[in-house]
Every structure is written in structure tokens, then in C-alpha cells.
Scaffold this motif. Structure first.
Motif, short mmCIF file in Angstrom:
data_model
loop_
_atom_site.label_atom_id
_atom_site.label_comp_id
_atom_site.label_asym_id
_atom_site.label_seq_id
_atom_site.Cartn_x
_atom_site.Cartn_y
_atom_site.Cartn_z
N ALA A 259 -80.30 73.47 -75.95
CA ALA A 259 -81.71 73.77 -76.18
C ALA A 259 -81.92 75.03 -76.99
CB ALA A 259 -82.43 73.90 -74.83
N GLY A 260 -81.09 76.03 -76.83
CA GLY A 260 -81.25 77.24 -77.61
C GLY A 260 -81.34 78.48 -76.76
N VAL A 261 -82.02 79.48 -77.33
CA VAL A 261 -82.19 80.79 -76.71
C VAL A 261 -83.66 80.95 -76.39
CG1 VAL A 261 -81.95 83.28 -77.06
CG2 VAL A 261 -80.26 81.71 -78.07
N TYR A 262 -83.96 81.41 -75.18
CA TYR A 262 -85.34 81.52 -74.73
C TYR A 262 -85.67 82.92 -74.22
CZ TYR A 262 -85.38 76.41 -74.53
OH TYR A 262 -85.29 75.08 -74.83
N ASP A 263 -86.94 83.29 -74.42
CA ASP A 263 -87.52 84.40 -73.70
C ASP A 263 -88.12 83.83 -72.41
OD1 ASP A 263 -88.67 86.83 -72.94
OD2 ASP A 263 -90.44 86.50 -74.15
N GLU A 264 -88.74 82.69 -72.51
CA GLU A 264 -89.27 81.95 -71.36
C GLU A 264 -88.77 80.52 -71.49
OE1 GLU A 264 -91.19 81.36 -67.82
OE2 GLU A 264 -91.10 83.28 -68.86
N SER B 212 -82.74 71.32 -72.24
CA SER B 212 -81.42 70.71 -72.18
C SER B 212 -80.35 71.79 -71.96
CB SER B 212 -81.11 69.99 -73.49
OG SER B 212 -82.05 68.97 -73.72
N TYR B 213 -79.36 71.46 -71.16
CA TYR B 213 -78.24 72.37 -70.91
C TYR B 213 -77.21 72.21 -72.02
CZ TYR B 213 -80.07 73.13 -66.23
OH TYR B 213 -80.87 73.48 -65.17
N PRO B 214 -76.45 73.21 -72.33
CA PRO B 214 -76.58 74.60 -71.89
C PRO B 214 -77.65 75.33 -72.69
CG PRO B 214 -74.73 74.41 -73.39
CD PRO B 214 -75.30 73.02 -73.22
N PHE B 215 -78.13 76.44 -72.12
CA PHE B 215 -79.08 77.30 -72.83
C PHE B 215 -78.91 78.73 -72.37
CE2 PHE B 215 -81.48 75.54 -69.26
CZ PHE B 215 -82.05 76.66 -68.68
N VAL B 216 -79.51 79.63 -73.14
CA VAL B 216 -79.45 81.07 -72.88
C VAL B 216 -80.87 81.57 -72.72
CG1 VAL B 216 -78.88 83.30 -73.93
CG2 VAL B 216 -77.30 81.37 -74.17
N SER B 217 -81.08 82.46 -71.77
CA SER B 217 -82.40 83.08 -71.62
C SER B 217 -82.27 84.59 -71.46
CB SER B 217 -83.15 82.48 -70.42
OG SER B 217 -82.46 82.68 -69.22
N LEU B 218 -83.20 85.29 -72.07
CA LEU B 218 -83.26 86.74 -71.91
C LEU B 218 -83.91 87.02 -70.57
CD1 LEU B 218 -84.37 87.85 -75.49
CD2 LEU B 218 -82.07 87.46 -74.59
#
Length: 135
Positions: A28-33, A39-45
Motif C-alpha cells: 500500500a505504501g507509506v502513510y501518515d494516517e 494492503s499489507y505490507p505498509f509503513v506508517s509514521l
């Protein structure tokens, strides 16, 4: 007077989300929210703490920021590979933070947990940054 939290977050988000090696491994990507149904995997701040690090003549801040990695890969391999790439991108980097000089950005620790669902791996990385304003 600014401690530069948003400028730092913008730089970190941009660095992670614009790296083709990292984003090619993310579903899915990189998220602030995080968006519902991502979708997995993803990264969140994640969580941040900041304190004033300014001088008499310059604004600045010392900020710790957590970065979360979420994976449903069987085992920890995917989580660790993503964490390694994030480390390569951020630790001791010479990134540009708008309006500030990045004095340093250092990796502090990581942890990998298994979520209560028994499937999801949750990696947590903490970085510490010191930034001083440009006059």
C-alpha cells in the motif's frame, strides 16, 4: 519560534515514499494516517516527541519519531527487510529539511511484535533527529 516537527516529518515521509526500492516491496505504501483496508505490507509514521533545541540565534528541535512497519508475511523476514531499507535511507543521512539544517538523524532502536491476531507482524523503529534553523 519553530522546532521544525512538520518540516522533519515532510522530509522523512518524502524520503520513504519516493524510494523505489522500498515502495516496490510495499502493498500500500507509506502513510501518515493509514487508510482503512490498506494492503499489507505498509509503513506508517507514528508517535513523536520533540523538545526545544534552539539557540539564542536559531530555532531548532530534537525530535524522536517512531516508524511502524506492518506485515502479514509468514515469519519476520519481510518486516526485517523493510526495516533494513528504512535504516539505510534515514540513519546518518544528509537529508534536506526545509528551513532547517539537519544536524543528525540517528537510529535508536527497533522492535518486532506479533499482533494479537496471530498473523500480523508489527515492526517499530525509533529515530532521533536534531535540526537547527537557517537564518
Amino acid at each position: 519560534m519553530s522546532i521544525g516537527q512538520f518540516a522533519l516529518q515532510t522530509t522523512i515521509y518524502s524520503t520513504l515514499s519516493n524510494d523505489n526500492t522500498l515502495t516496490s516491496t510495499l502493498g500500500a505504501g507509506v502513510y501518515d494516517e493509514v487508510l482503512e483496508g490498506a494492503s499489507y505490507p505498509f509503513v506508517s509514521l507514528g508517535e513523536e516527541t520533540s523538545i526545544d533545541y534552539g539557540t539564542k540565534n536559531e530555532d531548532g528541535g530534537e525530535t524522536t519519531i517512531n516508524i511502524h512497519i506492518w506485515s502479514q508475511y509468514k515469519g519476520a523476514k519481510e518486516t526485517k527487510q523493510i526495516m533494513d531499507r528504512i535504516h539505510d535511507l534515514l540513519h546518518d543521512s544528509s537529508l534536506t529539511v526545509t528551513g532547517f539544517n539537519l544536524v543528525n538523524l540517528r537510529f535508536e532502536y527497533s522492535d518486532i511484535l506479533r499482533d494479537p491476531d496471530g498473523v500480523t507482524r508489527h515492526g517499530v523503529m525509533r529515530f532521533r533527529a536534531i535540526i537547527l534553523g537557517t537564518n
